[in-house]
Design a protein around this motif. Structure first.
Motif, PDB file in Angstrom:
ATOM      1  N   LEU A   4      -5.865   0.959  -5.727  1.00 60.20           N
ATOM      2  CA  LEU A   4      -4.870   1.130  -4.665  1.00 60.20           C
ATOM      3  C   LEU A   4      -5.100   0.173  -3.502  1.00 60.20           C
ATOM      4  CD1 LEU A   4      -4.549   5.028  -4.573  1.00 60.20           C
ATOM      5  CD2 LEU A   4      -3.034   3.375  -5.696  1.00 60.20           C
ATOM      6  N   ALA A   5      -6.293  -0.402  -3.429  1.00 62.99           N
ATOM      7  CA  ALA A   5      -6.577  -1.375  -2.380  1.00 62.99           C
ATOM      8  C   ALA A   5      -5.981  -2.742  -2.686  1.00 62.99           C
ATOM      9  CB  ALA A   5      -8.093  -1.500  -2.188  1.00 62.99           C
ATOM     10  N   SER A  36       0.842  -1.198   0.000  1.00 60.53           N
ATOM     11  CA  SER A  36       0.000   0.000   0.000  1.00 60.53           C
ATOM     12  C   SER A  36       0.875   1.246   0.000  1.00 60.53           C
ATOM     13  CB  SER A  36      -0.917   0.011   1.227  1.00 60.53           C
ATOM     14  OG  SER A  36      -1.769   1.139   1.203  1.00 60.53           O
ATOM     15  N   LEU A  75     -10.443  11.232  -4.012  1.00 61.42           N
ATOM     16  CA  LEU A  75      -9.941   9.942  -3.533  1.00 61.42           C
ATOM     17  C   LEU A  75     -10.173   9.765  -2.038  1.00 61.42           C
ATOM     18  CD1 LEU A  75      -6.526   9.640  -5.430  1.00 61.42           C
ATOM     19  CD2 LEU A  75      -8.668   8.456  -5.926  1.00 61.42           C
ATOM     20  N   HIS A  88      -8.468   7.198  -0.487  1.00 62.90           N
ATOM     21  CA  HIS A  88      -7.188   6.669   0.006  1.00 62.90           C
ATOM     22  C   HIS A  88      -6.430   7.755   0.779  1.00 62.90           C
ATOM     23  CE1 HIS A  88      -3.263   4.744   0.113  1.00 62.90           C
ATOM     24  NE2 HIS A  88      -3.857   3.633  -0.242  1.00 62.90           N
ATOM     25  N   ALA A  91      -3.268   8.309   1.507  1.00 58.90           N
ATOM     26  CA  ALA A  91      -1.873   8.627   1.223  1.00 58.90           C
ATOM     27  C   ALA A  91      -1.690  10.120   0.918  1.00 58.90           C
ATOM     28  CB  ALA A  91      -1.376   7.801   0.032  1.00 58.90           C
ATOM     29  N   ASP A 126      -9.173   4.384  -6.425  1.00 61.91           N
ATOM     30  CA  ASP A 126      -9.294   3.913  -5.037  1.00 61.91           C
ATOM     31  C   ASP A 126      -9.355   2.389  -4.982  1.00 61.91           C
ATOM     32  OD1 ASP A 126      -9.187   5.915  -3.044  1.00 61.91           O
ATOM     33  OD2 ASP A 126     -11.148   6.673  -3.635  1.00 61.91           O
ATOM     34  N   ARG A 127     -10.138   1.803  -5.852  1.00 54.86           N
ATOM     35  CA  ARG A 127     -10.250   0.336  -5.884  1.00 54.86           C
ATOM     36  C   ARG A 127      -8.899  -0.297  -6.227  1.00 54.86           C
ATOM     37  NH1 ARG A 127     -13.830  -2.531 -10.436  1.00 54.86           N
ATOM     38  NH2 ARG A 127     -11.900  -2.197 -11.557  1.00 54.86           N
ATOM     39  N   SER A 144       2.097   5.115   0.707  1.00 57.99           N
ATOM     40  CA  SER A 144       1.908   6.214   1.656  1.00 57.99           C
ATOM     41  C   SER A 144       1.999   7.560   0.946  1.00 57.99           C
ATOM     42  CB  SER A 144       2.940   6.135   2.779  1.00 57.99           C
ATOM     43  OG  SER A 144       4.250   6.058   2.264  1.00 57.99           O
TER      44      SER A 144
END
Length: 204
Positions: free
Chosen positions: A201-202, A4, A28, A30, A32, A198-199, A6
């Motif tokens: 990065l998961a 993942s 987003l 996420h 980070a 977002d999906r 940062s």
């Protein structure tokens, strides 16, 4: 390899605009850190006498890859992202590439050459940027991080055939095609693009 990021590093296309990715980036979920990179001498980023080649642009981006980082890149920025990822594979967790050439022979894939009109409309663009051409296809299999390819089917500069070719060459690539999407799809369709990023990065 980190699973993942940062940090999210957003790279523009030839316009060099740090604003291009803001509409999607601001949507987003996420957590980070977000960093929006500009190209010296293009857009609102001041010229830098130390940047005189495409390799200098890549080096500028690599300085920012100082922790687990996802590279989110538009068009020519995608080439910079891929070159940086090849140099820092241990820190680049994910790639998101939109409407890029991917360092391939675009003419053979039916792409319209954007360079003449762009150079005519942007007289301050350095010639080394316009002239850059490198075949990265022999090295694409080295990019083993998850890669999201976002394309529009109404983009003569980077047609869907380019995304399909990249999807075939990159080991962990997923291609999403937007009906009616053009070269600016990442900005115009920011809500849909942000959801897909977002999906992506998961994924580990």
């Amino acid at each position: 390899m980190y699973s993942s990021p940062s940090k999210l590093l957003f790279l523009p296309g030839a316009s060099g605009s740090t604003r291009f990715w803001k509409p999607a980036g601001e949507l987003l979920v996420h957590p980070a850190q977000q960093v929006y990179v500009g190209w010296p001498g293009l857009g609102s980023t001041p010229a830098d006498p130390g940047v005189t080649s495409f390799a200098d642009l890549v080096a500028r981006v690599m300085v920012e890859i100082d922790q687990p980082t996802a590279l989110v890149a538009q068009s020519m920025g995608g080439v910079v992202a891929m070159l940086a990822a090849l140099e820092r594979p241990e820190l680049v967790t994910h790639l998101v590439l939109t409407a890029t050439s991917g360092g391939m022979d675009m003419e053979s894939l039916g792409a319209q050459d954007w360079r003449p009109l762009f150079a005519e409309a942007n007289l301050v663009v350095p010639q080394w940027f316009i002239d850059y051409r490198e075949d990265l296809t022999p090295r694409l299999a080295e990019l083993r991080m998850p890669t999201l390819l976002l394309w529009g089917d109404d983009d003569p500069i980077s047609p869907v055939s380019v995304g399909q070719r990249l999807a075939a060459l990159l080991p962990r690539a997923e291609l999403h095609v937007f009906p009616g999407g053009d070269h600016r799809l990442a900005k115009i369709l920011a809500t849909e693009v942000a959801s897909l990023i977002d999906r992506h990065l998961a994924k580990g």
